[in-house]
Design a protein around this motif. Structure first.
Motif, mmCIF file in Angstrom:
data_model
loop_
_atom_site.group_PDB
_atom_site.id
_atom_site.type_symbol
_atom_site.label_atom_id
_atom_site.label_comp_id
_atom_site.label_asym_id
_atom_site.label_seq_id
_atom_site.Cartn_x
_atom_site.Cartn_y
_atom_site.Cartn_z
ATOM 1 N N VAL A 189 0.839 -1.201 0.000
ATOM 2 C CA VAL A 189 0.000 0.000 0.000
ATOM 3 C C VAL A 189 0.872 1.249 0.000
ATOM 4 O O VAL A 189 1.889 1.312 0.704
ATOM 5 C CB VAL A 189 -0.915 0.024 1.244
ATOM 6 N N ALA A 190 0.471 2.263 -0.760
ATOM 7 C CA ALA A 190 1.190 3.543 -0.765
ATOM 8 C C ALA A 190 0.209 4.677 -0.997
ATOM 9 O O ALA A 190 -0.802 4.501 -1.685
ATOM 10 C CB ALA A 190 2.272 3.565 -1.840
ATOM 11 N N GLN A 191 0.514 5.835 -0.434
ATOM 12 C CA GLN A 191 -0.313 7.028 -0.635
ATOM 13 C C GLN A 191 0.408 7.985 -1.573
ATOM 14 O O GLN A 191 1.617 8.192 -1.471
ATOM 15 C CB GLN A 191 -0.613 7.720 0.696
ATOM 16 N N PHE A 192 -0.345 8.556 -2.469
ATOM 17 C CA PHE A 192 0.183 9.478 -3.462
ATOM 18 C C PHE A 192 0.754 10.734 -2.815
ATOM 19 O O PHE A 192 0.160 11.328 -1.918
ATOM 20 C CB PHE A 192 -0.933 9.857 -4.431
ATOM 21 N N LYS A 193 1.950 11.124 -3.280
ATOM 22 C CA LYS A 193 2.562 12.384 -2.863
ATOM 23 C C LYS A 193 2.344 13.416 -3.968
ATOM 24 O O LYS A 193 2.589 13.113 -5.140
ATOM 25 C CB LYS A 193 4.065 12.194 -2.638
ATOM 26 N N PRO A 194 1.878 14.611 -3.646
ATOM 27 C CA PRO A 194 1.638 15.617 -4.682
ATOM 28 C C PRO A 194 2.850 15.790 -5.597
ATOM 29 O O PRO A 194 3.976 15.957 -5.133
ATOM 30 C CB PRO A 194 1.357 16.893 -3.881
ATOM 31 N N GLY A 195 2.600 15.716 -6.886
ATOM 32 C CA GLY A 195 3.665 15.865 -7.864
ATOM 33 C C GLY A 195 4.361 14.574 -8.209
ATOM 34 O O GLY A 195 5.191 14.536 -9.136
ATOM 35 N N GLU A 196 4.040 13.499 -7.493
ATOM 36 C CA GLU A 196 4.693 12.208 -7.742
ATOM 37 C C GLU A 196 4.205 11.630 -9.071
ATOM 38 O O GLU A 196 3.035 11.735 -9.433
ATOM 39 C CB GLU A 196 4.356 11.249 -6.598
ATOM 40 N N SER A 197 5.108 10.999 -9.785
ATOM 41 C CA SER A 197 4.735 10.404 -11.065
ATOM 42 C C SER A 197 3.959 9.116 -10.851
ATOM 43 O O SER A 197 4.012 8.501 -9.780
ATOM 44 C CB SER A 197 5.983 10.113 -11.903
ATOM 45 N N PHE A 198 3.251 8.732 -11.889
ATOM 46 C CA PHE A 198 2.525 7.461 -11.895
ATOM 47 C C PHE A 198 3.470 6.310 -11.580
ATOM 48 O O PHE A 198 3.184 5.443 -10.745
ATOM 49 C CB PHE A 198 1.883 7.286 -13.278
ATOM 50 N N GLU A 199 4.617 6.308 -12.257
ATOM 51 C CA GLU A 199 5.573 5.212 -12.098
ATOM 52 C C GLU A 199 6.142 5.149 -10.685
ATOM 53 O O GLU A 199 6.315 4.063 -10.120
ATOM 54 C CB GLU A 199 6.705 5.355 -13.110
ATOM 55 N N ALA A 200 6.419 6.313 -10.091
ATOM 56 C CA ALA A 200 7.005 6.341 -8.748
ATOM 57 C C ALA A 200 6.022 5.822 -7.705
ATOM 58 O O ALA A 200 6.397 5.101 -6.773
ATOM 59 C CB ALA A 200 7.436 7.764 -8.398
ATOM 60 N N LEU A 201 4.747 6.148 -7.863
ATOM 61 C CA LEU A 201 3.729 5.677 -6.931
ATOM 62 C C LEU A 201 3.602 4.152 -6.995
ATOM 63 O O LEU A 201 3.582 3.471 -5.964
ATOM 64 C CB LEU A 201 2.388 6.333 -7.240
#
Length: 225
Positions: A189-201
């Protein structure tokens, strides 16, 4: 009415004129009925074409095996959710799941049972998420849940609910009725960080999933980034 009166006044035989007018009225009525029938038929054809196009679009966005959204539909949904999260400031979380020992199922029981297992996991995933969330097949035996508006705690609870439901299901080989036993999944599980790319998430989800596998499988791990 004016044209009818003129015809009657100028006609040498009023009865013949009336008959001609009646015949013309009949023909006009028949033409109108034919036109109406053609319009109804055309409308039905348009409705059928519209339905066919909608079904084709749905198939183009759906994974044929699991019935979940496919990779293309998932990426489109997630990118839109990322934009919305950055604009609104709301949370967005994702969990990635992988069937434990999936290769063993295929090697021992055949691909048909492997497909059956994937459909079971997909069904539990779809039933475990909320309205407005998306369940998709990410690739192979990996499935993904995308939860707009959900922080890590809520997403972890949902991922655990899905994991438990799958672990409690008993798989039976349809062809023979043979009981196969327990199917388990690991989840990251991970939460999106503003500005984070699709791939990084997705990569952070995958790293958490890897730790779940390394920790003994059949568990949910939250990204510590």
């Amino acid at each position: 009415m004016i044209e009818v009166g003129r015809t009657l006044r100028t006609a040498k035989d009023p009865q013949l004129a009336l008959k001609r007018l009646a015949d013309e009225l009949t023909r006009a009525t028949e033409r109108a009925s034919t036109l109406e029938a053609k319009l109804v038929e055309a409308s039905g054809e348009l409705d059928g074409l519209r339905t066919s196009l909608e079904q084709a679009e749905l198939r183009s966005r759906t994974d044929a095996l699991t019935g979940l959204a496919n990779r293309g539909a998932m990426e489109s949904f997630l990118r839109t959710a990322q934009i919305n999260a950055m604009e609104s400031g709301d949370a967005l979380s994702v969990f990635l799941i992988d069937v434990d020992h999936f290769k063993k199922f295929n090697d021992t029981y055949g691909h048909q049972l492997g497909d059956q297992v994937l459909r079971l996991v997909a069904k539990c995933l779809q039933e475990g998420i909320r309205d407005g969330d998306l369940a998709a097949r990410y690739g192979g035996e990996e499935l993904i849940g995308i939860l707009p508006g959900a922080p890590l705690t809520i997403t972890q609870e949902i991922a655990e609910r899905v994991r438990t439901r799958i672990a409690n299901a008993n798989v039976k080989k349809r062809a023979t009725g043979q009981m196969i036993g327990q199917v388990t999944i690991s989840s990251g599980v991970a939460q999106f960080k503003p500005g984070e790319s699709f791939e990084a998430l997705i990569e952070r989800c995958d790293q958490a999933l890897y730790r779940a596998k390394q920790s003994g499988r059949n568990r949910t791990i939250v990204s510590d980034d």
